[in-house]
Design an enzyme around this catalytic site. Structure first.
Site, mmCIF file in Angstrom:
data_model
loop_
_atom_site.group_PDB
_atom_site.id
_atom_site.type_symbol
_atom_site.label_atom_id
_atom_site.label_comp_id
_atom_site.label_asym_id
_atom_site.label_seq_id
_atom_site.Cartn_x
_atom_site.Cartn_y
_atom_site.Cartn_z
ATOM 1 N N GLU A 191 13.560 0.604 5.837
ATOM 2 C CA GLU A 191 12.994 0.414 4.495
ATOM 3 C C GLU A 191 13.901 0.935 3.397
ATOM 4 O O GLU A 191 13.894 0.436 2.269
ATOM 5 C CB GLU A 191 11.630 1.097 4.401
ATOM 6 C CG GLU A 191 10.499 0.384 5.114
ATOM 7 C CD GLU A 191 10.377 0.734 6.592
ATOM 8 O OE1 GLU A 191 11.344 1.275 7.172
ATOM 9 O OE2 GLU A 191 9.319 0.459 7.171
ATOM 10 N N GLU A 242 6.401 0.640 12.988
ATOM 11 C CA GLU A 242 5.245 1.482 12.648
ATOM 12 C C GLU A 242 3.994 0.998 13.373
ATOM 13 O O GLU A 242 3.181 1.789 13.829
ATOM 14 C CB GLU A 242 5.030 1.485 11.129
ATOM 15 C CG GLU A 242 6.153 2.206 10.390
ATOM 16 C CD GLU A 242 6.012 2.115 8.889
ATOM 17 O OE1 GLU A 242 6.146 0.988 8.354
ATOM 18 O OE2 GLU A 242 5.744 3.148 8.250
#
Ligand code: 3HC
Ligand code: NAI
Length: 698
Positions: free
Chosen positions: A126, A106
């Site tokens: 995640e 990210e």
């Protein structure tokens, strides 16, 4: 003075930010603040024309620091760091190597350009922590790759190879040669071209088809059952498609926060560390010298031996497989080949790799071919006499220092070791079936097993793709010993009023892939039948017999799926279990014969009577030192028996969801109801309840 978490340096007019937080450059508060300050400082420095962001050591940033979740926040927020990067007046090039994962990727998506080493594997995993990408990943990835691709990537959490990432636009360029120098050269090139400050947030999300999201949601129904995160990820991508970037980001935040405080994510984060901890042995330091393993031997090419051999071949370790009979050897090798060929047909491996793997497996009937093996694993019939013969022979032929392992699922590893003059070299390696698929390994420490053998086998387990745990010698080791408790109560409840489909549904709804009776039909009901007969369990007067219904089922030849009927009937080749009135009749007649008045048994009672005894047995296992820690038991149950990872494992669930006192009191309640000493709470459980402690405190 210790080095900063983000080191600033320059190469001419290029500013370099090197993340320095070994081992995996997780985004600790110091890293986030270091990035914030570094990007701002270079941004404000007129001598700097562009910035390269790179990870020091083995990887680019591998994600948020998982240990920080749930703790008070310090340092710059990650979303803010990424905003600062994205709005920097200087071009930022992220240089990716190793595993840029989660918050790491990210962060890279906040850079204006990305260059990757060819061996990089990146992704947003995640989901495995019960979370969703919470630093803009759900909004930025779909903008680069399209919504359906991003959904698949985030819901699988898989590691994407660099080449694929480049083809999808996640990275702009694959580096040749030194990554830092390639990145600096790329940055210079971009400056020279007056390239734009390319911001992912400014791009439009591509929706591959109008029904792409709904189609995807349908496709995960089975796999994502019981999990929260996959469904939340779908919602965030829906938001990416429908909402402006900042609103999408707000939606991501809201859903991320919801997951962060969920019991599912707490369980999965616990599990992440538990799996790593389970590989460590308390009294065997990590620097214990290890035996080198270059070649392996397997005795027995049956169900287990064949699968075990495949693990070695898959890891590139040459393996010799020994059988006593030519036809058994031929059959074993043929099964291995068929397995590989089927994988190749499904696209799981290249056709030429089938031959490469087969070339690593050498069949033999001559024990002398094992004299150079560094580790030899026995997987012959489960009787002590056969094992005795094999280990005496191994003692004669194996070279000094070879590790001698047994895959026994129930025999005494100490006794097996005693058949050799080198019990220190003997260990159990309890693989699960199918051995080439199941990840769990219960390595069994005998009383004489030497520490370097343990250390070597724990390392070897990982090399052959397994998740290792270490257990002690006891009947059933850890997993099967606990499973037995569930089986006992399931059998009694059939007698008292429940039906197989009711018990199976409760267990399935809890999150297991199937309940005990479906499992028995799958594995073959005759296996347990033979064991009960062999042990003369019915004749043992001191315990309530568990096999009345099971025996009646087997006496009718209902061995399970393989015979087309068992606790259920099957319309083969369809393996869907169909409740069978015949079975109901057998069960009811059995209750009548035993003089038991059948009653309605609630789902809650089924849950308590199947799972609480497992926890109680876990307490005994822990107290006896048969498992090192409660978490080892959890790792065994999640990997070997399908305990839903979003419930942590039986011991974590007992500690954190149900509470030990509730379990303790329920055990006493059932003891009073039944008068059966089965229900006596384990001494450890009693003590922990009295002290207000948990299994994790032991
Ligand atoms: N946070 C904290 N510690 C971490 C960590 C992380 N993200 N990732 C790894 N570690 C620790 C491990 O616990 C281990 O510690 P130990 O040595 O004390 O046992 C050590 O780093 C090395 O890890 P591994 O043994 O797993 O090393 P490998 O080389 O086998 O694997 C890896 C490296 C592929 C990076 C693997 O560790 C991994 O998958 N890590 C997790 C990656 C991840 O899930 N990232 C996303 C985090 S959540 C997030 O980013 C939220 C964001 O969206 C806001
Ligand atoms: P299997 O019957 O499929 O295979 C055993 C093989 O050993 C046969 O091919 C046989 O020809 C061979 N064999 C017998 N005696 C031999 C000898 N003296 N020397 C060389 N080869 C010999 O049995 P399976 O299921 O593979 O089990 C093997 C071992 O693995 C047993 O100890 C069993 O308890 C254990 N195990 C089995 C599991 C399962 O689910 N099947 C799971 C975990 C462990």
């Amino acid at each position: 003075m210790s080095e900063p978490a983000v080191i600033r340096s320059t190469q001419g007019e290029i500013g370099v930010l090197t993340v320095n937080n070994p081992p995996v450059n997780a985004l600790s508060a110091a890293v986030r603040t270091g990035l914030d300050e570094g990007v701002k400082a270079f941004g404000a420095d007129p001598a700097i024309k562009a910035i390269v962001l790179i990870g020091g050591g083995r990887t680019f940033i591998a994600g948020a620091d998982i240990r920080e979740f749930g703790k008070p926040r310090a340092g710059t927020d990650l979303n803010e760091v990424i905003r600062i990067m994205e709005t920097s007046p200087k071009i930022i090039v992220a240089a990716l190597h190793g595993t840029p994962l989660g918050g790491g990727l990210e962060t890279a998506l906040g850079a204006h350009y990305r260059i990757s080493a060819p061996t990089t594997r990146l992704g947003l995993p995640e989901v495995h922590l019960g979370l969703l990408p919470g630093a803009g990943g759900t909004q930025r990835l779909p903008r680069l790759t399209g919504a359906a691709y991003a959904l698949e990537a985030m819901v699988s959490g898989r590691h994407i190879p660099a080449k694929e990432a480049a083809s999808k636009g996640i990275v702009d360029r694959i580096a040749e040669g030194d990554l830092l120098q390639s990145a600096v050269a790329y940055a210079r090139e971009l400056v020279a071209q007056k390239a734009p400050l390319k911001r992912v947030r400014d791009q439009q999300v591509k929706l591959e088809s109008p029904t792409a999201i709904a189609d995807f949601e349908r496709s995960i129904a089975r796999k994502a059952r019981g999990f929260k995160a996959p469904w939340h990820i779908v919602k965030t991508v829906q938001a990416a498609v429908e909402l402006p970037f900042d609103q999408g980001l707000a939606r991501e935040r809201e859903l991320f926060q919801e997951l962060l405080t969920s019991s599912e994510s707490a369980a999965q984060r616990f599990y992440f560390f538990a799996e790593r901890e389970a590989a460590k042995v308390k009294d065997v330091p990590s620097d214990t010298p290890q035996r080198e393993i270059k070649t392996a031997g397997i005795i027995g090419a049956g169900t287990m031996g064949g699968g075990i051999a495949m693990n070695f071949a898959n890891a590139g370790i040459p393996v010799t497989v020994l059988e006593v009979k030519q036809d058994a050897l031929d059959r074993g090798l043929k099964t291995i080949r068929t397995n590989y060929e089927n994988t190749a047909k499904r696209g799981g491996m290249k056709a030429e790799d089938v031959e490469k793997r087969m070339a690593l497996i050498k069949p033999t009937m001559d024990y002398n071919d094992l004299k150079d093996a560094d580790v030899i694993i026995e997987a012959v019939f489960e009787t002590m006499e056969v094992k005795e013969g094999v280990f005496k022979k191994l003692d004669e032929v194996a070279k000094p220092g070879a590790i001698l392992a047994t895959n026994t699922s129930g025999l005494d590893v100490n006794q097996i070791a005693s058949y050799t003059k080198r019990p220190g070299d003997v260990i159990g390696m309890h693989f699960f079936s199918p051995a080439n698929v199941m990840k769990l390994l219960e390595n069994v420490r005998g009383k004489a097993t030497s520490k370097d053998v343990i250390a070597s086998v724990m390392t070897l387990s990982k090399r052959i793709g397994k998740i290792p745990t270490l257990v002690g010698v006891c009947e059933g080791f850890v997993g099967n010993r606990m499973l037995r408790q569930r089986g006992v109560q399931s059998a009694y409840m059939l007698e008292e009023g429940a039906l197989p489909q009711q018990i199976d549904k409760v267990i399935f709804d809890f999150g297991f892939p199937m309940g005990p009776f479906q499992m028995s039909d799958l594995a073959g009901n005759d296996v347990g039948w033979r064991i009960r007969q062999g042990k003369k369990e019915k004749e043992q007067r001191n315990v309530r017999y568990t096999g009345y219904v099971a025996d009646a089922i087997c006496e009718l030849g209902r061995f399970g799926q393989k015979t087309g009927s068992g606790y259920y009937k099957y319309n083969l080749p369809d393996r869907t279990p169909i409740p069978d009135p015949e079975v109901e009749k057998i069960i009811e007649e059995n209750s009548k014969r035993l003089g038991i008045t059948r009653r309605a048994i609630s789902d809650q009672e089924i849950l308590e009577r199947t799972l609480y005894p497992m926890v109680n047995e876990g307490a005994k296992i822990l107290e006896e030192g048969m498992a090192q820690r409660a978490l080892d038991i959890d790792v065994i149950w999640v990997n070997g028996y399908g305990w839903p990872v979003y419930r942590g494992g039986p011991m974590w669930w007992a500690d954190n969801v149900v509470g030990l006192k509730t379990i303790h009191d329920a055990l006493l309640k059932y003891k009073e109801m039944s008068g059966d000493p089965f229900w006596e709470p384990a001494p450890l459980l009693k003590r922990l309840v009295a002290e207000g402690k948990k299994f994790s405190d032991v």
